[in-house]
Motif scaffolding. Structure first.
Motif, PDB file in Angstrom:
ATOM      1  N   SER A  78       0.813  -1.217   0.000  1.00 32.07           N
ATOM      2  CA  SER A  78       0.000   0.000   0.000  1.00 32.07           C
ATOM      3  C   SER A  78       0.852   1.275   0.000  1.00 32.07           C
ATOM      4  N   ARG A  79       2.151   1.120  -0.121  1.00 31.10           N
ATOM      5  CA  ARG A  79       3.015   2.308  -0.038  1.00 31.10           C
ATOM      6  C   ARG A  79       3.214   3.008  -1.378  1.00 31.10           C
ATOM      7  N   GLN A  80       2.733   2.378  -2.426  1.00 30.84           N
ATOM      8  CA  GLN A  80       2.871   2.913  -3.778  1.00 30.84           C
ATOM      9  C   GLN A  80       4.328   3.155  -4.166  1.00 30.84           C
ATOM     10  N   VAL A  81       5.134   2.159  -3.908  1.00 32.23           N
ATOM     11  CA  VAL A  81       6.529   2.212  -4.358  1.00 32.23           C
ATOM     12  C   VAL A  81       6.780   1.047  -5.314  1.00 32.23           C
ATOM     13  N   GLY A  82       7.685   1.254  -6.250  1.00 31.63           N
ATOM     14  CA  GLY A  82       8.096   0.177  -7.151  1.00 31.63           C
ATOM     15  C   GLY A  82       9.531  -0.182  -6.800  1.00 31.63           C
ATOM     16  N   LEU A 159      10.521   5.035  -7.095  1.00 31.49           N
ATOM     17  CA  LEU A 159      11.136   3.823  -7.652  1.00 31.49           C
ATOM     18  C   LEU A 159      12.395   3.504  -6.846  1.00 31.49           C
ATOM     19  N   LEU A 160      12.417   2.311  -6.257  1.00 29.04           N
ATOM     20  CA  LEU A 160      13.581   1.894  -5.464  1.00 29.04           C
ATOM     21  C   LEU A 160      14.411   0.922  -6.289  1.00 29.04           C
ATOM     22  N   MET A 161      15.703   1.131  -6.318  1.00 24.41           N
ATOM     23  CA  MET A 161      16.557   0.219  -7.111  1.00 24.41           C
ATOM     24  C   MET A 161      17.741  -0.230  -6.269  1.00 24.41           C
ATOM     25  N   ASP A 162      17.823  -1.560  -6.077  1.00 25.11           N
ATOM     26  CA  ASP A 162      18.858  -2.106  -5.204  1.00 25.11           C
ATOM     27  C   ASP A 162      19.972  -2.747  -6.045  1.00 25.11           C
ATOM     28  N   GLU A 163      20.984  -1.978  -6.345  1.00 29.61           N
ATOM     29  CA  GLU A 163      22.117  -2.429  -7.173  1.00 29.61           C
ATOM     30  C   GLU A 163      21.647  -3.296  -8.343  1.00 29.61           C
ATOM     31  N   PRO A 164      20.743  -2.799  -9.152  1.00 27.50           N
ATOM     32  CA  PRO A 164      20.154  -3.671 -10.178  1.00 27.50           C
ATOM     33  C   PRO A 164      21.117  -4.029 -11.306  1.00 27.50           C
ATOM     34  N   LEU A 165      22.187  -3.266 -11.438  1.00 27.61           N
ATOM     35  CA  LEU A 165      23.075  -3.518 -12.585  1.00 27.61           C
ATOM     36  C   LEU A 165      24.354  -4.254 -12.189  1.00 27.61           C
ATOM     37  N   SER A 166      24.409  -4.668 -10.935  1.00 27.58           N
ATOM     38  CA  SER A 166      25.684  -5.204 -10.433  1.00 27.58           C
ATOM     39  C   SER A 166      26.151  -6.458 -11.168  1.00 27.58           C
ATOM     40  N   SER A 167      25.209  -7.216 -11.755  1.00 20.27           N
ATOM     41  CA  SER A 167      25.651  -8.469 -12.383  1.00 20.27           C
ATOM     42  C   SER A 167      25.932  -8.318 -13.884  1.00 20.27           C
ATOM     43  N   GLN A 184      13.309   7.767 -16.198  1.00 15.44           N
ATOM     44  CA  GLN A 184      13.033   8.551 -14.983  1.00 15.44           C
ATOM     45  C   GLN A 184      12.636   9.965 -15.355  1.00 15.44           C
ATOM     46  N   GLU A 185      13.343  10.533 -16.335  1.00 16.55           N
ATOM     47  CA  GLU A 185      13.040  11.914 -16.740  1.00 16.55           C
ATOM     48  C   GLU A 185      11.671  11.982 -17.417  1.00 16.55           C
ATOM     49  N   GLU A 186      11.398  10.976 -18.235  1.00 17.85           N
ATOM     50  CA  GLU A 186      10.134  10.936 -18.955  1.00 17.85           C
ATOM     51  C   GLU A 186       8.946  10.822 -18.002  1.00 17.85           C
ATOM     52  N   LEU A 187       9.121   9.982 -16.980  1.00 16.38           N
ATOM     53  CA  LEU A 187       8.012   9.741 -16.054  1.00 16.38           C
ATOM     54  C   LEU A 187       8.043  10.676 -14.845  1.00 16.38           C
ATOM     55  N   ALA A 188       9.104  11.428 -14.724  1.00 17.46           N
ATOM     56  CA  ALA A 188       9.295  12.367 -13.608  1.00 17.46           C
ATOM     57  C   ALA A 188       9.047  11.695 -12.247  1.00 17.46           C
ATOM     58  N   ILE A 189       9.593  10.517 -12.090  1.00 20.68           N
ATOM     59  CA  ILE A 189       9.376   9.736 -10.865  1.00 20.68           C
ATOM     60  C   ILE A 189      10.556   9.936  -9.903  1.00 20.68           C
ATOM     61  N   THR A 190      10.259   9.868  -8.618  1.00 26.15           N
ATOM     62  CA  THR A 190      11.340   9.954  -7.631  1.00 26.15           C
ATOM     63  C   THR A 190      12.062   8.616  -7.605  1.00 26.15           C
ATOM     64  N   MET A 191      13.381   8.672  -7.600  1.00 29.42           N
ATOM     65  CA  MET A 191      14.125   7.408  -7.663  1.00 29.42           C
ATOM     66  C   MET A 191      15.159   7.348  -6.531  1.00 29.42           C
ATOM     67  N   ILE A 192      15.181   6.228  -5.840  1.00 28.56           N
ATOM     68  CA  ILE A 192      16.240   6.005  -4.839  1.00 28.56           C
ATOM     69  C   ILE A 192      17.033   4.791  -5.303  1.00 28.56           C
TER      70      ILE A 192
END
Lengths: 229, 526
Positions: A78-82, A159-167, A184-192
């Motif tokens: 219910s936190r509306q995070v991806g 949008l939360l991203m946990d080292e997604p490119l590490s592999s 990110q720029e297109e969707l203007a979403i907050t990203m961590i």
């Protein structure tokens, strides 16, 4: 302000992982949490996602307190995070399309709208031709794109991203970094975005948070952090 | 909320069905004529017979464990890690005794070594008396128990060997030969698996009722059953069951202290590196002969004896006439039991693996304790609790048998499922949660499809254990609800040998056929 972290602490088996951490994140920002392994950056991300509650302190997302003093008030769904996970966590028994559709179905989005949203996101990530492929049939980069599409399709606030490119290898990483930036720029979403890679942090961030031993060491723009490092 | 509620309900139901009867039985034994009393225990432990039973039970369990490990580890290593010819065939054959009620092996050896057995017919009456005395003794019981439980150590050794990271062995092979690498690297790495095999063997021998009962070797599980069936004395039956409970608890404490923290995960599923195979070289034929002799003695000989004894259409016709209802009931009860056990196993295994509740270890300990407790003891508990006017609808129906299966075998389902869940990354579930899926949607759309193979394996294992069960069913089955193993056991006293042999062969067939069918389906799908 979309995320407010107030004096948050977390310990595992009495060993502190996050110590009295405070941070404000503005809407549309690209925050990169930079730090070595074991500094608490993934724990921090998982606290925002709602998978683990902080032992102390308060977490506010979009004006709503989601966790306070050891209690999780709002569940992850219910936190509306991806989120894009380090191992991507694509469900191997579902096609790319089904993987992306899952969250929309759970949110009871009507079928026609679901199809529209999935087609749009697949086009955006240039993966239309792979929509019926299973994760095992995709390359690392393609899997990465599907994981990103799955995280974005529900229109999360963060949008939360946990080292997604590490592999991935260096070339592919660069390509995907550019794509993440574009989306990110297109969707203007907050990203961590969490990483231990400085170059990745410098190419993505609008602001970098440097962490060490569960504490924020320094926060600043790319140029400020480059200078400080 | 839905998640916690479901998990708490599962624990509550399991404890209610399995643990409460045992506890109530134990507490009741302290009350004689409505007053607290230790008389039952006092009388019991003053007799020399109790100490003899304790000695017999422990020595049989200890010796069975020792010999099973001594044979099972080398055999498991040969089948999993070497280029021994026919190793797959040998593995399958060695596993058969685990799939059938162990007393069937005792019957087979009785037809072979008994006073009127094959050996007596061939070598004379005197030899028959000698072999019969040997069979109806500690040595005979030990031999049958070893052949019944050997597959456990073989399977666990093979499973753990497959998990060893080949890099660890190859690093050793740079400095030493295979025998040294096996002894100093591989075997120490799989020692938790060997210890687990030893523990399970010990516990199952403690709980075994069929073999010692048939071979008239006095142990606690037989004593509990006899006290109840002969005297219907709940108090002394419970008191006789207590030493078994205490031994079980001691063994479980050992498991908790020494094994729990030593569960090595050497490599992940789907690892690209193949297992390193040890070339046997010139010794290959020598090992082949030794393994062939062992497989003949432990499996082929007793099965052939049963087949030969039953080889007449009239025997099978008679066997079917006497047992068609029991066969159908066996299959039905085992299917229902296995399905319930998969459901309990799924949720309890989930609790154990994900450690989401405070009671995860407590629930696991109760499940393992009940698994280790002899079926006869659980049966006494169930009878004592449910044999009342208000609960007669349970006591006089198949439900009491299913309760017995749940009480005794939930640990199997729980542990197999708990071993399956680590292969599903938590992030798979978290990704569904963050996408907005509730608990039940996550279960049915993500978790179940990802662990379905584990669930099928759990169902099969539980089905086999329910199908071969004697201890619990013998204690609790209501009139008209006997299963095939129970029917065979009760018919043994007054039926011709060829009919009993035919019943044993039918029992083996109905256990093996579903497995063969499943194997064919799997092959077809592949």
């Amino acid at each position: 302000m979309i995320v407010k972290v107030e004096n948050v602490s977390k310990a595992y088996y009495k060993i502190p992982v996050i110590r009295e951490m405070s941070l404000d994140i503005e809407r549309g920002e690209r925050i990169v949490i930079l730090g070595p392994s074991g500094c608490g950056k993934t724990t921090f991300l998982r606290m925002i996602a709602g998978f683990i509650p902080p032992d102390k302190g308060r977490l506010v997302i979009d004006g709503q307190t989601v966790a306070d003093n050891g209690k999780s008030i709002i569940a992850p769904e219910s936190r509306q995070v991806g989120m894009v996970f380090q191992d991507l966590a694509l469900w191997p028994h579902m096609t790319s399309y089904k993987n992306i559709e899952f969250g929309l179905k759970a949110k009871r989005i009507p079928k026609t709208e679901r199809k529209g949203r999935i087609d749009t996101i697949l086009e955006k990530i240039q993966m239309v031709q792979f929509k019926n492929a299973y994760p095992g049939e995709l390359s690392g980069g393609q899997q990465q794109r599907i994981a990103l599409a799955r995280a974005l399709v529900t229109h999360p606030k963060i949008l939360l991203m946990d080292e997604p490119l590490s592999s991935l290898d260096a070339d592919l990483r660069q390509v995907l970094l550019r794509e993440i930036l574009r989306l990110q720029e297109e969707l203007a979403i907050t990203m961590i975005y969490v990483t231990h890679d400085r170059e990745e942090a410098f190419s993505l961030a609008t602001r970098i948070v440097v962490m060490k031993e569960g504490k924020i060491q320094k926060t600043g723009t790319v140029s400020q952090i480059k200078e400080w490092l | 909320m839905a998640k916690r509620l479901t998990l708490y309900i599962t624990i509550f139901l399991f404890v209610g069905i399995g643990f409460v009867p045992v506890i109530v039985m134990f507490l009741k034994s302290f009350f004689v004529d409505d007053g607290f009393s230790l008389n039952t225990y006092g009388t019991l432990f003053q007799s020399n017979r109790e100490w003899k039973l304790l000695f017999n039970t422990l020595s049989l369990a200890g010796a069975t464990t020792f010999i099973t490990v001594l044979l099972g580890v080398p055999l498991g290593t040969l089948f999993a890690k070497t280029d021994l010819p026919l190793r797959r065939f040998f593995t399958v054959i060695f596993i058969i005794p685990l799939l059938i009620p162990s007393y069937i092996l005792a019957i087979a050896w009785f037809y072979c070594l008994g006073r009127a057995g094959i050996v007596a017919c061939v070598l004379g009456e005197a030899t028959g008396i000698l072999t019969s005395n040997l069979l109806f003794s500690f040595a005979g019981t030990l031999f049958v128990m070893v052949s019944a439980l050997l597959p456990i150590v073989i399977i666990l050794t093979m499973t753990y060997l497959r998990m060893v990271n080949p890099d660890m062995e190859e690093a050793a092979l740079l400095h030493c030969s295979w025998p040294v690498a096996l002894r100093r690297i591989t075997l120490p790495l799989i020692s938790p698996g060997i210890a687990l095999g030893a523990l399970i063997t010990f516990i199952l021998t403690l709980a075994e009722f069929g073999v010692p009962s048939f071979l008239r070797f006095d142990v606690y599980s037989v004593e509990s059953f006899t006290r109840l069936s002969a005297f219907y004395d709940f108090d002394s039956t419970t008191a006789a069951a207590v030493p078994l409970g205490v031994i079980t608890i001691v063994v479980l404490i050992i498991e908790r202290l020494f094994l729990r923290r030593k569960t090595f995960v050497f490599r992940t599923m789907g690892s690209e590196n193949e297992m390193v195979i040890v070339p046997l070289g010139e010794s290959k034929s020598y090992f082949l002969v030794v393994v062939s002799i062992l497989v003949f003695i432990f499996v082929i000989a007793p099965l052939c004896v049963l087949l030969c004894k039953s080889l007449s259409p009239s025997a099978y016709s008679e066997a079917f006439i006497r047992s068609t209802g029991s066969i159908m009931r066996s299959l039905l009860y085992a299917s229902v039991g296995a399905t319930c056990l998969v459901i309990f196993g799924f949720f309890l295994g989930y609790i154990l693996d994900r450690k989401i509740l405070r009671f995860s270890y407590a629930a696991d300990s109760i499940a393992v304790f009940l698994f280790a407790l002899p079926g006869a003891v659980i049966g006494i508990g169930l009878s004592g609790l449910w044999n009342t006017q208000g609960t007669n609808f349970i006591y006089t129906s198949m439900v009491i048998i299913i309760f017995g299966y749940i009480a005794q075998y939930t640990a199997l389902g729980e542990r197999v499922m708990a071993a399956t869940f680590p292969y599903v990354s938590r992030s798979m579930e978290e990704a569904a949660q963050i996408a907005g899926a509730g608990w039940y949607r996550r279960i049915f759309k993500v978790l179940v499809p990802l662990v379905k193979r584990g669930m099928i394996a759990t169902w099969l294992i539980c089905f086999i254990f329910c199908l071969r069960d004697v201890g619990i069913t013998m204690m609790v089955y209501p009139p008209g609800h006997d299963t095939l193993p129970v029917r065979t056991f009760t018919l043994m006293a007054n039926s011709p040998d060829n009919v009993i042999s035919a019943l044993c062969v039918i029992m083996i067939m109905i256990t093996l056929l579903p497995l063969c069918g499943l194997g064919l389906v799997k092959k077809y799908i592949t």
